[in-house]
Design a protein around this motif. Structure first.
Motif, PDB file in Angstrom:
ATOM      1  N   ARG A   1      -2.628   3.281  -5.685  1.00 24.64           N
ATOM      2  CA  ARG A   1      -3.091   4.613  -5.215  1.00 24.64           C
ATOM      3  C   ARG A   1      -4.122   3.061  -3.671  1.00 24.64           C
ATOM      4  NH1 ARG A   1      -9.012   5.959  -3.954  1.00 24.64           N
ATOM      5  NH2 ARG A   1      -9.043   7.695  -3.163  1.00 24.64           N
ATOM      6  N   PHE A   2      -4.916   1.692  -3.888  1.00 25.63           N
ATOM      7  CA  PHE A   2      -5.269   0.890  -3.348  1.00 25.63           C
ATOM      8  C   PHE A   2      -4.577   0.723  -2.180  1.00 25.63           C
ATOM      9  CE2 PHE A   2      -6.588  -3.490  -3.523  1.00 25.63           C
ATOM     10  CZ  PHE A   2      -7.792  -2.957  -1.450  1.00 25.63           C
ATOM     11  N   LYS A   3      -3.090   0.255  -3.018  1.00 22.15           N
ATOM     12  CA  LYS A   3      -2.155  -0.911  -2.403  1.00 22.15           C
ATOM     13  C   LYS A   3      -1.351   0.357  -1.402  1.00 22.15           C
ATOM     14  CE  LYS A   3       1.212  -3.411  -4.270  1.00 22.15           C
ATOM     15  NZ  LYS A   3       2.013  -3.391  -5.106  1.00 22.15           N
ATOM     16  N   ALA A   4      -1.584   2.194  -1.204  1.00 23.80           N
ATOM     17  CA  ALA A   4      -0.741   2.266  -0.304  1.00 23.80           C
ATOM     18  C   ALA A   4      -2.057   3.416   0.508  1.00 23.80           C
ATOM     19  CB  ALA A   4      -0.397   4.090  -1.337  1.00 23.80           C
ATOM     20  N   HIS A   5      -3.230   2.544   0.682  1.00 27.69           N
ATOM     21  CA  HIS A   5      -4.474   3.223   1.263  1.00 27.69           C
ATOM     22  C   HIS A   5      -4.051   2.688   2.866  1.00 27.69           C
ATOM     23  CE1 HIS A   5      -8.310   3.034   3.362  1.00 27.69           C
ATOM     24  NE2 HIS A   5      -8.903   3.583   2.483  1.00 27.69           N
ATOM     25  N   PRO A   6      -3.904   3.531   4.016  1.00 29.50           N
ATOM     26  CA  PRO A   6      -3.803   3.314   5.599  1.00 29.50           C
ATOM     27  C   PRO A   6      -4.157   2.243   6.324  1.00 29.50           C
ATOM     28  CG  PRO A   6      -4.925   4.870   5.000  1.00 29.50           C
ATOM     29  CD  PRO A   6      -4.940   4.712   3.744  1.00 29.50           C
ATOM     30  N   VAL A   7      -5.169   1.524   5.464  1.00 36.24           N
ATOM     31  CA  VAL A   7      -5.288  -0.004   5.828  1.00 36.24           C
ATOM     32  C   VAL A   7      -4.633  -1.083   5.278  1.00 36.24           C
ATOM     33  CG1 VAL A   7      -7.480  -1.509   5.885  1.00 36.24           C
ATOM     34  CG2 VAL A   7      -8.001   0.833   6.696  1.00 36.24           C
ATOM     35  N   VAL A   8      -4.710  -0.659   4.375  1.00 35.13           N
ATOM     36  CA  VAL A   8      -4.254  -2.144   3.058  1.00 35.13           C
ATOM     37  C   VAL A   8      -2.576  -1.641   3.473  1.00 35.13           C
ATOM     38  CG1 VAL A   8      -3.545  -2.831   1.068  1.00 35.13           C
ATOM     39  CG2 VAL A   8      -5.999  -1.605   1.599  1.00 35.13           C
ATOM     40  N   ARG A   9      -1.554  -0.995   3.121  1.00 38.25           N
ATOM     41  CA  ARG A   9      -0.381  -0.525   3.670  1.00 38.25           C
ATOM     42  C   ARG A   9       0.586  -1.693   4.398  1.00 38.25           C
ATOM     43  NH1 ARG A   9       0.793   4.936   3.361  1.00 38.25           N
ATOM     44  NH2 ARG A   9       0.389   4.417   5.540  1.00 38.25           N
ATOM     45  N   PRO A  10      -0.202  -2.173   5.783  1.00 40.40           N
ATOM     46  CA  PRO A  10       0.078  -2.772   6.759  1.00 40.40           C
ATOM     47  C   PRO A  10       0.540  -4.326   6.193  1.00 40.40           C
ATOM     48  CG  PRO A  10      -1.089  -0.996   8.094  1.00 40.40           C
ATOM     49  CD  PRO A  10      -1.466  -0.660   6.273  1.00 40.40           C
ATOM     50  N   TYR A  11      -0.775  -4.583   5.394  1.00 39.32           N
ATOM     51  CA  TYR A  11      -0.444  -6.318   4.947  1.00 39.32           C
ATOM     52  C   TYR A  11       0.576  -5.806   4.075  1.00 39.32           C
ATOM     53  CZ  TYR A  11      -4.900  -6.597   7.741  1.00 39.32           C
ATOM     54  OH  TYR A  11      -5.713  -6.291   8.734  1.00 39.32           O
ATOM     55  N   LEU A  12       0.994  -5.414   3.530  1.00 44.15           N
ATOM     56  CA  LEU A  12       1.993  -5.239   2.139  1.00 44.15           C
ATOM     57  C   LEU A  12       2.902  -4.824   2.460  1.00 44.15           C
ATOM     58  CD1 LEU A  12      -0.199  -3.959  -0.826  1.00 44.15           C
ATOM     59  CD2 LEU A  12      -0.708  -6.067   0.489  1.00 44.15           C
ATOM     60  N   ALA A  13       3.872  -4.795   3.936  1.00 44.49           N
ATOM     61  CA  ALA A  13       4.680  -4.260   4.049  1.00 44.49           C
ATOM     62  C   ALA A  13       5.938  -4.978   3.837  1.00 44.49           C
ATOM     63  CB  ALA A  13       4.907  -3.811   5.677  1.00 44.49           C
ATOM     64  N   GLY A  14       7.123  -4.417   2.590  1.00 43.61           N
ATOM     65  CA  GLY A  14       7.884  -5.184   2.921  1.00 43.61           C
ATOM     66  C   GLY A  14       7.805  -6.638   1.529  1.00 43.61           C
TER      67      GLY A  14
ATOM     68  N   GLU B   1      -1.405  -8.034  -8.576  1.00 51.99           N
ATOM     69  CA  GLU B   1      -0.584  -8.143  -9.214  1.00 51.99           C
ATOM     70  C   GLU B   1       0.438  -9.224  -7.443  1.00 51.99           C
ATOM     71  OE1 GLU B   1       1.748  -4.628  -7.511  1.00 51.99           O
ATOM     72  OE2 GLU B   1       0.859  -3.316  -8.599  1.00 51.99           O
ATOM     73  N   VAL B   2       0.955  -9.764  -8.446  1.00 50.19           N
ATOM     74  CA  VAL B   2       1.224 -11.293  -6.987  1.00 50.19           C
ATOM     75  C   VAL B   2       2.409 -10.268  -6.442  1.00 50.19           C
ATOM     76  CG1 VAL B   2       1.815 -13.957  -7.132  1.00 50.19           C
ATOM     77  CG2 VAL B   2       0.026 -12.495  -9.015  1.00 50.19           C
ATOM     78  N   LEU B   3       2.366 -10.737  -4.730  1.00 53.22           N
ATOM     79  CA  LEU B   3       3.473 -10.127  -3.603  1.00 53.22           C
ATOM     80  C   LEU B   3       3.685 -10.960  -3.058  1.00 53.22           C
ATOM     81  CD1 LEU B   3       1.640  -6.418  -2.795  1.00 53.22           C
ATOM     82  CD2 LEU B   3       2.524  -6.852  -5.142  1.00 53.22           C
ATOM     83  N   ALA B   4       5.407 -10.982  -3.064  1.00 53.15           N
ATOM     84  CA  ALA B   4       6.159 -12.047  -2.862  1.00 53.15           C
ATOM     85  C   ALA B   4       6.215 -11.709  -0.977  1.00 53.15           C
ATOM     86  CB  ALA B   4       7.637 -12.381  -3.283  1.00 53.15           C
ATOM     87  N   LEU B   5       6.266 -12.822   0.063  1.00 52.92           N
ATOM     88  CA  LEU B   5       6.003 -12.571   1.154  1.00 52.92           C
ATOM     89  C   LEU B   5       5.866 -13.609   2.120  1.00 52.92           C
ATOM     90  CD1 LEU B   5       5.833 -10.026   2.759  1.00 52.92           C
ATOM     91  CD2 LEU B   5       3.523 -10.338   3.292  1.00 52.92           C
ATOM     92  N   PRO B   6       6.892 -14.009   2.860  1.00 49.12           N
ATOM     93  CA  PRO B   6       6.571 -15.603   3.302  1.00 49.12           C
ATOM     94  C   PRO B   6       5.725 -15.676   4.000  1.00 49.12           C
ATOM     95  CG  PRO B   6       8.654 -14.005   4.324  1.00 49.12           C
ATOM     96  CD  PRO B   6       7.740 -13.017   3.772  1.00 49.12           C
ATOM     97  N   ALA B   7       5.615 -17.220   4.600  1.00 44.90           N
ATOM     98  CA  ALA B   7       3.753 -17.740   4.552  1.00 44.90           C
ATOM     99  C   ALA B   7       3.650 -17.286   5.757  1.00 44.90           C
ATOM    100  CB  ALA B   7       4.300 -18.944   4.639  1.00 44.90           C
ATOM    101  N   ALA B   8       5.470 -17.356   6.845  1.00 43.96           N
ATOM    102  CA  ALA B   8       4.820 -16.816   8.545  1.00 43.96           C
ATOM    103  C   ALA B   8       4.419 -15.308   8.755  1.00 43.96           C
ATOM    104  CB  ALA B   8       6.126 -17.359   9.352  1.00 43.96           C
ATOM    105  N   GLU B   9       4.711 -14.871   7.513  1.00 47.16           N
ATOM    106  CA  GLU B   9       4.800 -13.024   7.490  1.00 47.16           C
ATOM    107  C   GLU B   9       3.218 -13.306   7.513  1.00 47.16           C
ATOM    108  OE1 GLU B   9       5.467  -9.859   8.698  1.00 47.16           O
ATOM    109  OE2 GLU B   9       7.231 -10.933   9.491  1.00 47.16           O
ATOM    110  N   ILE B  10       2.512 -13.878   6.938  1.00 45.47           N
ATOM    111  CA  ILE B  10       1.570 -13.538   5.536  1.00 45.47           C
ATOM    112  C   ILE B  10       0.243 -14.276   7.054  1.00 45.47           C
ATOM    113  CG2 ILE B  10      -0.051 -14.452   4.498  1.00 45.47           C
ATOM    114  CD1 ILE B  10       1.850 -14.884   1.919  1.00 45.47           C
TER     115      ILE B  10
END
Lengths: 113, 438
Positions: free
Chosen positions: B264-277, B193-202
């Motif tokens: 399931r990987f995206k929902a992993h507690p370590v991974v999820r914060p990076y992807l929020a929103g 998946e390609v997930l949109a996120l503003p550059a500053a957030e990344i």
């Protein structure tokens, strides 16, 4: 080529239960397609072979959910959602899936890839 | 065969291998037809996301001035060993990655391949899109004469053909150069998946100073349910590329849905914060040919050269493929130029292509890692076992609980011995070493 017949250890059922439900339609909705209504580039070669296939792994491993069962339990092919990865052609245990490239210009059209 | 078009060389497929071949031949003065089935080059193509421009520089020395659509330079890379609730990170960040020429960039293939093909057009290549090659036309002795396409009056003739058709190498199979179709135990299915996120957030989430920094992470363990495979997280300019890949055989045997493993990987507690929103811009899937050196198709036939994924040119250990493809495409193009000079398009003469590849990193690396897929295939739980052990060992190592350290070390050793016998560990390490050393 040496062919080991390893007996797969079953996955821990708890691992399987930890897999979330996914709205695949939403994912497929994010993909651009040029749909060819006149040519189905995927097809079941012989439906009787599918009837005799207990596992029907295509229903699970296809990343686009192209294969599903109709009310009569027959395998249906939604070729329009195909991502053209090729998994079904090589993964069908009976090589019962006909697989051709879509006609030029049709099929999946990644914008990002 | 009554051809409708004639050229000096035909290239099937406008991916990295095909475009590199086309540019090389056009620069050498050949009239090249580059045939692509997508509506644009790149429309059918997808990779995880890291591109190595060393191979590009050999095809287009001034590529940097031509503004390739790279996403971010990779300035930090490494591995995450993911257990169900923890992670051990082995990351390398260095200012050296920032000194030009940078070693790697994240990229999106629909954009990159379109740019690369545009460079071919500027070099004089005739690019024919929206055209599917249906058949290699051969004479009675099996020599390739050209290709048939699904266009009306679509016969194209040329004395030499570079087939860069990708992983689904049906033309290569039809020529008898690949023995049968891809085996499910030697091919990986990746979903992304390609997930949109503003550059500053990344930049904030991944600790990047700006647009000139990027991260490439490969993840082992719980990301693939401990099964043979890897997951990845790569930072693009304004998006995150995230995906998982498993050997197709594993998905079949365990009746797994690849997009559920990714979710399931995206929902992993370590991974999820990076992807929020972050919202999904695109989803996709692709096969990765991991047959390895010993099961590659033959690379040449009479009037034919095979390059890229069609010839299984993937180094899964280092997640390299597009650079192998570009290098092979260039060498196929150089060989085609020599064949034109000599007027000899026989397989015997074209074998010089294979020799070039053997002298380059392409076949040297593939040869070195020839046992790697077998290693994973014969020890499927090895990744999960050791990744979980590393995490539990780290937890004990970093926890102060009034226990003498000697006892803590004994506990850690016990954790390992509980998972694998001494001989089992020795056996795994031997196989891993053999896989890596070649």
């Amino acid at each position: 080529m040496t062919k080991r017949q390893r007996q797969p250890e079953p996955l821990d059922p708890k691992l399987k239960e930890s897999l979330p439900q996914v709205n695949l339609d939403a994912l497929i909705g994010a993909v651009r397609y040029e749909v060819d209504e006149d040519f189905a580039h995927l097809w079941i070669k012989d439906h009787e072979v599918c009837q005799g296939c207990p596992a029907k792994p295509c229903l699970a491993f296809c990343p686009a959910g192209v294969y599903h069962l109709d009310r009569a339990g027959q395998v249906m092919v939604s070729y329009q959602a195909c991502l053209e990865c090729g998994s079904c052609r090589v993964g069908c245990p009976f090589h019962n899936i006909g697989w051709a490239l879509p006609r030029g210009g049709y099929g999946v059209a990644y914008k990002l890839g | 065969m009554t051809p409708n078009h004639r050229c000096d060389a035909i290239v099937v497929g406008a991916g990295p291998a095909g475009v590199a071949a086309a540019i090389t031949m056009a620069k050498g003065g050949l009239k090249v037809c580059l045939i692509e089935r997508g509506r644009l080059p790149g429309a059918k193509n997808l990779f995880g996301g890291v591109l190595y421009p060393h191979a590009l520089a050999e095809v287009i020395p001034d590529y940097a001035e031509r503004h390739p659509p790279f996403e971010r330079p990779v300035t930090e890379q490494g591995y995450w060993l993911l257990s169900p609730d923890s992670v051990v990170r082995i990351m390398h960040k260095s200012v050296h990655y920032k000194t030009a020429p940078t070693g790697a960039y994240t990229a999106l293939r629909a954009r990159f391949d379109a740019w690369f093909a545009e460079q071919a057009v500027q070099a004089g290549v005739l690019l024919i899109t929206k055209t599917t090659v249906t058949e290699v036309v051969r004479d009675a002795r099996g020599r390739a004469l050209g290709v048939a396409t699904d266009r009306p009056e679509g016969l194209v003739q040329a004395p030499i053909l570079v087939i860069a058709e990708g992983v689904n190498n049906l033309l290569t199979q039809s020529l008898g150069l690949a023995k049968g179709d891809l085996p499910p135990r030697y091919v990986a299915l990746s979903v992304k998946e390609v997930l949109a996120l503003p550059a500053a957030e990344i930049e904030a989430r991944f600790g990047l100073a700006g647009a000139d920094e990027g991260v490439a992470i490969d993840i082992f363990g719980d990301a693939t349910l401990g099964l043979p495979g890897t997951a990845f997280i790569y930072t693009d300019a304004k998006a995150i590329s995230i995906g998982v890949g498993l050997l197709l055989e594993e998905l079949i045997v365990h009746n797994l849905k690849p997009y559920e493993i990714l979710a399931r990987f995206k929902a992993h507690p370590v991974v999820r914060p990076y992807l929020a929103g972050a919202t999904v811009l695109e989803y996709g899937a692709h096969l990765i040919p991991e047959q390895g050196y010993d099961r590659m198709p033959d690379l040449v036939g009479d009037g034919v050269l095979i390059a890229g994924d069609a010839a299984a040119m993937v180094d899964a250990v280092h997640r390299e493929g597009s650079n192998l493809a570009m290098t092979a495409g260039r060498m196929a193009g150089e060989t085609a130029l020599e064949a034109h000079r000599r007027g000899d398009f026989s397989a015997a003469f074209l074998r010089a292509y294979r020799t070039k590849l053997e002298e380059s990193f392409v076949l040297k690396d593939l040869k070195q890692y020839r046992r790697m897929t077998d290693f994973l295939d014969s020890t499927p739980h090895v990744i999960g076992t050791y990744v979980d052990f590393m995490n539990e060992a780290a937890l004990r190592y970093f926890t102060a609980q009034g226990m003498p350290k000697r006892e803590m070390e004994g506990e850690i050793l016990g954790l390992l011995r509980g998972r694998r016998s001494f001989f089992g560990i020795a056996h795994d390490m031997m196989k891993l070493l053999r896989g890596l050393r070649g």
